[in-house]
Each structure stands twice: as structure tokens, then as C-alpha cells.
Design a protein around this motif. Structure first.
Motif, PDB file in Angstrom:
ATOM      1  N   ALA A   1       4.879  -8.576  -1.077  1.00  0.00           N
ATOM      2  CA  ALA A   1       4.180  -8.950  -0.317  1.00  0.00           C
ATOM      3  C   ALA A   1       5.068  -9.830   0.785  1.00  0.00           C
TER       4      ALA A   1
ATOM      5  N   HIS B   1      -3.755  -8.265   5.472  1.00  0.00           N
ATOM      6  CA  HIS B   1      -3.710  -9.626   5.333  1.00  0.00           C
ATOM      7  C   HIS B   1      -4.978 -10.134   4.538  1.00  0.00           C
TER       8      HIS B   1
ATOM      9  N   THR C   1      -0.887 -12.913  -4.131  1.00  0.00           N
ATOM     10  CA  THR C   1       0.663 -12.595  -4.449  1.00  0.00           C
ATOM     11  C   THR C   1       1.336 -13.608  -3.532  1.00  0.00           C
TER      12      THR C   1
ATOM     13  N   TRP D   1       0.973   1.947   1.004  1.00  0.00           N
ATOM     14  CA  TRP D   1       0.546   0.876  -0.128  1.00  0.00           C
ATOM     15  C   TRP D   1      -1.164   1.336  -0.351  1.00  0.00           C
TER      16      TRP D   1
ATOM     17  N   LYS E   1       2.252   0.193   5.246  1.00  0.00           N
ATOM     18  CA  LYS E   1       0.754   0.117   4.862  1.00  0.00           C
ATOM     19  C   LYS E   1       0.024   0.901   4.489  1.00  0.00           C
TER      20      LYS E   1
ATOM     21  N   TYR F   1      -2.928  -9.108  -1.611  1.00  0.00           N
ATOM     22  CA  TYR F   1      -2.063  -9.780  -0.735  1.00  0.00           C
ATOM     23  C   TYR F   1      -2.074 -11.308  -0.766  1.00  0.00           C
TER      24      TYR F   1
ATOM     25  N   GLY G   1       2.724  -7.624   5.644  1.00  0.00           N
ATOM     26  CA  GLY G   1       1.671  -7.107   4.617  1.00  0.00           C
ATOM     27  C   GLY G   1       2.725  -6.303   3.359  1.00  0.00           C
ATOM     28  N   ALA G   2       2.341  -5.336   2.628  1.00  0.00           N
ATOM     29  CA  ALA G   2       2.886  -4.591   1.600  1.00  0.00           C
ATOM     30  C   ALA G   2       3.996  -3.834   2.166  1.00  0.00           C
TER      31      ALA G   2
ATOM     32  N   ILE H   1       3.571  -7.000  -5.834  1.00  0.00           N
ATOM     33  CA  ILE H   1       2.284  -6.814  -5.775  1.00  0.00           C
ATOM     34  C   ILE H   1       1.824  -6.351  -7.062  1.00  0.00           C
TER      35      ILE H   1
END
Length: 343
Positions: A245, A318, A326, A224, A221, A323, A249-250, A332
Motif C-alpha cells: 500500500a 484509495h 492496510t 492489482w 493498479k 487499501y 495505491g497498490a 496488502i
């Protein structure tokens, strides 16, 4: 005959048996070896009085090697110098390499001097040159036949080469995963993939005393947010990584390989039923892939998110438009960052 004069010195000329200036010259020669005609450069002595070329004992030996190396190149074999280079690469003696390969004790010595290897031996030498893992396997099998000190020295050298090759392999594998996204700048964040920057971003977060409990989920995270903030503020991301995604999370594409890259300070911790990946780096301030502007972006992310727990940063992520807009497991787009970013 074209001759290039290398040097001239007064000495006894064994061609005319008189003392005078004798030239050492370089001549492009042609000869046949094993029915293959080859051109090669040969060194001779030249007697002006007789107008003749001749060789001393050392030149005879050296020219013989040059002839055979020309043949080797014509046949696609390793040259004598390339065979010697393999030994230098591993730091191994001629006799010990023969022990590893199960060859006669003077085989490598002959290949580096006057004898041309056959195709089978050439293939083996090429493989050992390109494959440190195989060298390590042979070394293990030959351990009892080598002095302990030599064995350890060869082991250390080959292990370092293997680790270097492993990192190269990982990088190529990661880059291959990114090939299908080529040309989509909104996924890359308007910057080309830089694994050097990705590694240094991880190291920078891991070195910060303001980042607590840095495990894999939280790290992903932070990465990102670093790229997203860079894109929002400067119009381009830092690393060029592409993020998916996923449920928590990413996460960068190829994340499992990325954390295995050389210089990533990752420690695998046994948690009983599963393993956790912890990132920590002490006593360093060198991050050569990062600019001062990159570090400023990372410092903002650290100040805003560094103290968050894993659950807190997942919940925070989130809520990001990038997010929520996507589809699960899709890449993303950085276009959402232009509209909204929480930091």
C-alpha cells in the motif's frame, strides 16, 4: 580385458599384415598423466589372429585427447569439448578468441586438441563462459584487431547472451525479494509467484486498444485489480505478486525490476525533470502464460478501468477496503477482497 565391439570390417590388418575381419573395440584404459592416474575409454583395433590390440594414427590422436580430458575432469578443468563449446556459444573462431584474450594465435587450437591448459588459463576460460558482459568488454578492447563483420557478429551474439543472463538475474533478484513472504497465502493470493504470468499480464494490458495512456502508476493498479478479481471469483490470484500500500495505491513488490524483465514492452520517456514509463504493444495476440480464464478476468478489468486516467484510478483505488485497512507500505492481504471489491 573387457572389450566392447563397436564394429567389424574386412581390411588390411597392420598388426599381422594380413587381410581379414578387424574389430574396432572400446576398452576402459588406465594411465598416468602429470603423475595423476586416470581411467578413460579408449578405442583400439583388435587382431584376432595375433590376439593383440593396436591403434591407427587417428585413434592415437583421439585416445590422447580422451586421456587428457580424463585428467582435466580429475583436476576440475574444462575438457577440450567444453572449451570448443565456449567458442560455439559465442560463435567465435579459435584465432579470434585468442585475440580477445591476448594469447598466442594457436593456443585455443592446442587446448582443443592435444595440450592441457594451466589453471590460470582454465579460470579465464570459465569466466568468459559464464560472463557475457566480460566477453563484451574484451570484444570492445579488441575491436580494432578484428574484421568488422566478425566483430559485429560476435557483438550481436554476446549481447543476446548478456540480455538473457540479465533477465535471469532479475528474476532471481525478484524471487529473493519474495522469499520473506513465503507461506503467507493471503499475501500471495493462494498462488505461487509466476513472473511469466506477470509479464504476460502487462503485455495483455499494453496490447489492448481499450486501455488508454498506460503508464507505470496506472499499470500497477490494473495488475492489482486483475489479481484481486481473480482471487474473488476463483479463490486464487493470477500472478502470485504481493502488493504494498504505497501513497498512490497498490504496487507490486519489486515493481521496478518487474518492468525491466525481458518482453515487457516498456519505453522510458524523458519528461524533463523526471522520466515516465509507458507501456504499449502492437501486432501480437500471443500470451502463452495466460489461460482463457485469466484473459477473461483481464478483460473485465480493462472494460471497467481501461479508460481511466492516472488520477481517476488512484482515487478509485484509495476507496478500496484492501487499501484503507492496510497500513502505509505494508503488504496488502487478499482477505479484504472477499468482503469488498469495487469491480
Amino acid at each position: 580385458m573387457d572389450m566392447k565391439i563397436i564394429k567389424s570390417e574386412k581390411r588390411l590388418c597392420t598388426c599381422c599384415m594380413e587381410e581379414h575381419e578387424v574389430k574396432t573395440v572400446l576398452v576402459n584404459d588406465q594411465a598416468a598423466f602429470k603423475n595423476v592416474k586416470v581411467d578413460y575409454d579408449a578405442f583400439y583395433l583388435y587382431c584376432d589372429a595375433a590376439g593383440e590390440l593396436y591403434m591407427d594414427e587417428q585413434q592415437i590422436q583421439e585416445n590422447d585427447v580422451r586421456l587428457k580430458d580424463a585428467y582435466r575432469r580429475a583436476e576440475g578443468f574444462l575438457t577440450s569439448a567444453e572449451i570448443s563449446g565456449i567458442r560455439t556459444k559465442y560463435g567465435i573462431s579459435q584465432s579470434d578468441l585468442c585475440i580477445l584474450l591476448g594469447w598466442g594465435g594457436k593456443t585455443i587450437t592446442r587446448y582443443e586438441s592435444h595440450q592441457v591448459q594451466d589453471k590460470a588459463h582454465d579460470t579465464i576460460l570459465k569466466k568468459i563462459d559464464l560472463d557475457p558482459e566480460w566477453f563484451l568488454s574484451l570484444l570492445h578492447d579488441a575491436k580494432d584487431n578484428l574484421p568488422a563483420e566478425s566483430y559485429q557478429r560476435y557483438l550481436d551474439t554476446a549481447t543476446a547472451l548478456y540480455e538473457k543472463d540479465w533477465d535471469s538475474y532479475l528474476r532471481k533478484a525478484i524471487e529473493a525479494n519474495y522469499a520473506k513472504y513465503q507461506g503467507n497465502q493471503l499475501l500471495h493470493g493462494n498462488t505461487g509467484l509466476s513472473l511469466d504470468k506477470a509479464v504476460d499480464v502487462i503485455r495483455y494490458f499494453a496490447a489492448s486498444v481499450k486501455v488508454t495512456s498506460l503508464y507505470k502508476v496506472k499499470l500497477m493498479k490494473l495488475m492489482w485489480y486483475a489479481d484481486a478479481l481473480s482471487y474473488k471469483n476463483r479463490g486464487f490470484a493470477i500472478t502470485g505478486l504481493i502488493y504494498q500500500a504505497l501513497p498512490m495505491g497498490a504496487v507490486p513488490v519489486g515493481h521496478n525490476s518487474i518492468i525491466d524483465l525481458k518482453d515487457v514492452p516498456c519505453e522510458e520517456i524523458d519528461m524533463g525533470e523526471t522520466n515516465a514509463y509507458h507501456f504499449s504493444l502492437k501486432n501480437t495476440s500471443e500470451f502463452p502464460a495466460l489461460s482463457d480464464a485469466d484473459k477473461s478476468i483481464l478483460d473485465i478489468v480493462i472494460d471497467k478501468l481501461g479508460k481511466m486516467t492516472k488520477s481517476e484510478i488512484i482515487t478509485f483505488m484509495h476507496k478500496e477496503l484492501a487499501y484503507t485497512e492496510t497500513a502505509p507500505r505494508d503488504a496488502i492481504s487478499f482477505k479484504y477482497v472477499e468482503k469488498s471489491l469495487q469491480i
